[in-house]
Scaffold this motif. Sequence first.
Motif, PDB file in Angstrom:
ATOM      1  N   ARG A  75     -38.255  30.767 -36.756  1.00  0.00           N
ATOM      2  CA  ARG A  75     -36.922  30.667 -37.376  1.00  0.00           C
ATOM      3  C   ARG A  75     -35.901  30.239 -36.321  1.00  0.00           C
ATOM      4  NH1 ARG A  75     -34.162  29.508 -41.608  1.00  0.00           N
ATOM      5  NH2 ARG A  75     -35.298  30.884 -42.956  1.00  0.00           N
ATOM      6  N   SER A  76     -35.973  30.831 -35.137  1.00  0.00           N
ATOM      7  CA  SER A  76     -35.047  30.466 -34.053  1.00  0.00           C
ATOM      8  C   SER A  76     -35.227  29.003 -33.652  1.00  0.00           C
ATOM      9  CB  SER A  76     -35.266  31.353 -32.831  1.00  0.00           C
ATOM     10  OG  SER A  76     -34.919  32.671 -33.129  1.00  0.00           O
ATOM     11  N   ILE A  77     -36.484  28.579 -33.539  1.00  0.00           N
ATOM     12  CA  ILE A  77     -36.766  27.187 -33.171  1.00  0.00           C
ATOM     13  C   ILE A  77     -36.286  26.247 -34.272  1.00  0.00           C
ATOM     14  CG2 ILE A  77     -38.606  25.517 -32.706  1.00  0.00           C
ATOM     15  CD1 ILE A  77     -40.170  27.934 -31.412  1.00  0.00           C
ATOM     16  N   PHE A  78     -36.540  26.599 -35.530  1.00  0.00           N
ATOM     17  CA  PHE A  78     -36.115  25.817 -36.686  1.00  0.00           C
ATOM     18  C   PHE A  78     -34.603  25.597 -36.640  1.00  0.00           C
ATOM     19  CE2 PHE A  78     -34.490  26.079 -41.107  1.00  0.00           C
ATOM     20  CZ  PHE A  78     -35.132  24.988 -41.684  1.00  0.00           C
ATOM     21  N   GLU A  79     -33.855  26.685 -36.502  1.00  0.00           N
ATOM     22  CA  GLU A  79     -32.393  26.594 -36.492  1.00  0.00           C
ATOM     23  C   GLU A  79     -31.885  25.829 -35.273  1.00  0.00           C
ATOM     24  OE1 GLU A  79     -31.211  30.685 -36.939  1.00  0.00           O
ATOM     25  OE2 GLU A  79     -31.771  30.694 -39.064  1.00  0.00           O
ATOM     26  N   ALA A  80     -32.509  26.062 -34.121  1.00  0.00           N
ATOM     27  CA  ALA A  80     -32.094  25.362 -32.905  1.00  0.00           C
ATOM     28  C   ALA A  80     -32.372  23.870 -33.011  1.00  0.00           C
ATOM     29  CB  ALA A  80     -32.825  25.950 -31.694  1.00  0.00           C
ATOM     30  N   ALA A  81     -33.528  23.523 -33.546  1.00  0.00           N
ATOM     31  CA  ALA A  81     -33.879  22.103 -33.692  1.00  0.00           C
ATOM     32  C   ALA A  81     -32.884  21.393 -34.599  1.00  0.00           C
ATOM     33  CB  ALA A  81     -35.304  21.953 -34.226  1.00  0.00           C
ATOM     34  N   ILE A  82     -32.514  22.017 -35.692  1.00  0.00           N
ATOM     35  CA  ILE A  82     -31.517  21.423 -36.593  1.00  0.00           C
ATOM     36  C   ILE A  82     -30.207  21.189 -35.839  1.00  0.00           C
ATOM     37  CG2 ILE A  82     -30.054  21.839 -38.612  1.00  0.00           C
ATOM     38  CD1 ILE A  82     -32.472  23.343 -39.839  1.00  0.00           C
ATOM     39  N   LYS A  83     -29.773  22.204 -35.128  1.00  0.00           N
ATOM     40  CA  LYS A  83     -28.507  22.107 -34.387  1.00  0.00           C
ATOM     41  C   LYS A  83     -28.565  20.998 -33.333  1.00  0.00           C
ATOM     42  CE  LYS A  83     -25.655  24.831 -31.269  1.00  0.00           C
ATOM     43  NZ  LYS A  83     -25.611  26.071 -30.496  1.00  0.00           N
ATOM     44  N   VAL A  84     -29.618  20.995 -32.536  1.00  0.00           N
ATOM     45  CA  VAL A  84     -29.734  20.025 -31.447  1.00  0.00           C
ATOM     46  C   VAL A  84     -29.877  18.605 -31.986  1.00  0.00           C
ATOM     47  CG1 VAL A  84     -31.198  19.272 -29.525  1.00  0.00           C
ATOM     48  CG2 VAL A  84     -30.617  21.700 -29.776  1.00  0.00           C
ATOM     49  N   ILE A  85     -30.732  18.417 -32.986  1.00  0.00           N
ATOM     50  CA  ILE A  85     -30.938  17.064 -33.538  1.00  0.00           C
ATOM     51  C   ILE A  85     -29.679  16.572 -34.238  1.00  0.00           C
ATOM     52  CG2 ILE A  85     -32.276  15.653 -35.155  1.00  0.00           C
ATOM     53  CD1 ILE A  85     -34.703  17.498 -34.487  1.00  0.00           C
TER      54      ILE A  85
ATOM     55  N   GLU B 255     -39.725  22.281 -44.223  1.00  0.00           N
ATOM     56  CA  GLU B 255     -39.168  23.586 -44.573  1.00  0.00           C
ATOM     57  C   GLU B 255     -37.800  23.449 -45.238  1.00  0.00           C
ATOM     58  OE1 GLU B 255     -40.458  26.838 -44.390  1.00  0.00           O
ATOM     59  OE2 GLU B 255     -42.273  25.645 -44.094  1.00  0.00           O
ATOM     60  N   GLY B 256     -36.966  22.580 -44.704  1.00  0.00           N
ATOM     61  CA  GLY B 256     -35.634  22.378 -45.273  1.00  0.00           C
ATOM     62  C   GLY B 256     -35.687  21.874 -46.706  1.00  0.00           C
ATOM     63  N   VAL B 257     -36.525  20.881 -46.972  1.00  0.00           N
ATOM     64  CA  VAL B 257     -36.632  20.338 -48.331  1.00  0.00           C
ATOM     65  C   VAL B 257     -37.307  21.347 -49.257  1.00  0.00           C
ATOM     66  CG1 VAL B 257     -37.614  18.490 -49.756  1.00  0.00           C
ATOM     67  CG2 VAL B 257     -36.505  17.939 -47.580  1.00  0.00           C
ATOM     68  N   ASN B 258     -38.272  22.116 -48.736  1.00  0.00           N
ATOM     69  CA  ASN B 258     -38.886  23.162 -49.564  1.00  0.00           C
ATOM     70  C   ASN B 258     -37.851  24.181 -50.023  1.00  0.00           C
ATOM     71  OD1 ASN B 258     -41.480  22.149 -49.566  1.00  0.00           O
ATOM     72  ND2 ASN B 258     -42.137  23.366 -47.811  1.00  0.00           N
TER      73      ASN B 258
ATOM     74  N   LEU C  43     -28.461  20.398 -41.257  1.00  0.00           N
ATOM     75  CA  LEU C  43     -29.728  19.942 -41.836  1.00  0.00           C
ATOM     76  C   LEU C  43     -29.514  18.665 -42.633  1.00  0.00           C
ATOM     77  CD1 LEU C  43     -32.744  20.252 -42.482  1.00  0.00           C
ATOM     78  CD2 LEU C  43     -32.087  21.729 -44.394  1.00  0.00           C
ATOM     79  N   PHE C  44     -28.440  18.613 -43.398  1.00  0.00           N
ATOM     80  CA  PHE C  44     -28.126  17.414 -44.171  1.00  0.00           C
ATOM     81  C   PHE C  44     -27.926  16.215 -43.249  1.00  0.00           C
ATOM     82  CE2 PHE C  44     -24.920  14.670 -46.259  1.00  0.00           C
ATOM     83  CZ  PHE C  44     -25.667  14.277 -47.359  1.00  0.00           C
ATOM     84  N   LYS C  45     -27.220  16.426 -42.133  1.00  0.00           N
ATOM     85  CA  LYS C  45     -27.020  15.341 -41.167  1.00  0.00           C
ATOM     86  C   LYS C  45     -28.345  14.852 -40.603  1.00  0.00           C
ATOM     87  CE  LYS C  45     -23.954  16.119 -37.967  1.00  0.00           C
ATOM     88  NZ  LYS C  45     -23.046  16.799 -37.023  1.00  0.00           N
ATOM     89  N   VAL C  46     -29.245  15.771 -40.298  1.00  0.00           N
ATOM     90  CA  VAL C  46     -30.553  15.396 -39.760  1.00  0.00           C
ATOM     91  C   VAL C  46     -31.322  14.573 -40.793  1.00  0.00           C
ATOM     92  CG1 VAL C  46     -32.808  16.281 -39.021  1.00  0.00           C
ATOM     93  CG2 VAL C  46     -30.709  17.315 -38.127  1.00  0.00           C
ATOM     94  N   ILE C  47     -31.348  15.037 -42.023  1.00  0.00           N
ATOM     95  CA  ILE C  47     -32.078  14.319 -43.077  1.00  0.00           C
ATOM     96  C   ILE C  47     -31.496  12.929 -43.277  1.00  0.00           C
ATOM     97  CG2 ILE C  47     -32.539  14.255 -45.575  1.00  0.00           C
ATOM     98  CD1 ILE C  47     -32.840  17.348 -45.417  1.00  0.00           C
ATOM     99  N   MET C  48     -30.192  12.851 -43.430  1.00  0.00           N
ATOM    100  CA  MET C  48     -29.562  11.556 -43.700  1.00  0.00           C
ATOM    101  C   MET C  48     -29.722  10.587 -42.526  1.00  0.00           C
ATOM    102  SD  MET C  48     -28.727  11.761 -46.766  1.00  0.00           S
ATOM    103  CE  MET C  48     -27.848  10.245 -46.968  1.00  0.00           C
TER     104      MET C  48
END
Length: 188
Positions: free
Chosen positions: A6-16, A57-60, A97-102
């Motif tokens: 969960r920490s990695i997931f949230e950090a990856a979204i933020k960093v990307i 995970e985000g789209v799920n 997350l939306f920014k990463v997807i788009m």
Amino acid sequence: MNKTKRSIFEAAIKVISQSGYNGATMDDIAISAGVAKGTLYYHFKSKEEIFKYVISEGVNVLIEEMNDVTQQESNPIDKLMALCKSQLRMVYRNKDLFKVIMSQLWGEELRQQELREIIKLYIMQIERYLKEAMEAGLLKKGETTFMAYTFFGALCSGAVYEIINEDQKEIDEIIENITTYILKGIQA
């Protein structure tokens, strides 16, 4: 998802979302997640693998929430309205997350192609609700696949509008406008 993932997931979204996919590094993600680089590599072998995990995970989560809110409605139009409200609120809560997807929808890299396939699954869910509404005589007959992509595009446009103008309108007003324009058109 365990606490570390969960920490990695949230950090990856933020960093990307801040650095872009190409600018994000495994070091940045590990630092942001508060984990050792070895721990990061224990869970994910590459930035590409982290990205795939974040997107799937985000789209799920989007699809699960869509299914939850639409199951509460019996009328197909109400399902579409609930879907709009739910998805726009979710984008509002998860702007990074939306920014990463788009940012990764275009391009020919494998991750971008895989992302489009995942988004396609989401759009197929929208198409299912459009078909229900057509079969019930609540929407005019048409090419449902194209309509579903148009519906998705309108949701994305509404999310972009909300991100750019976040202090100017209430999210409920934006949702109401989008659903009205999608379902009733803009013609006088």
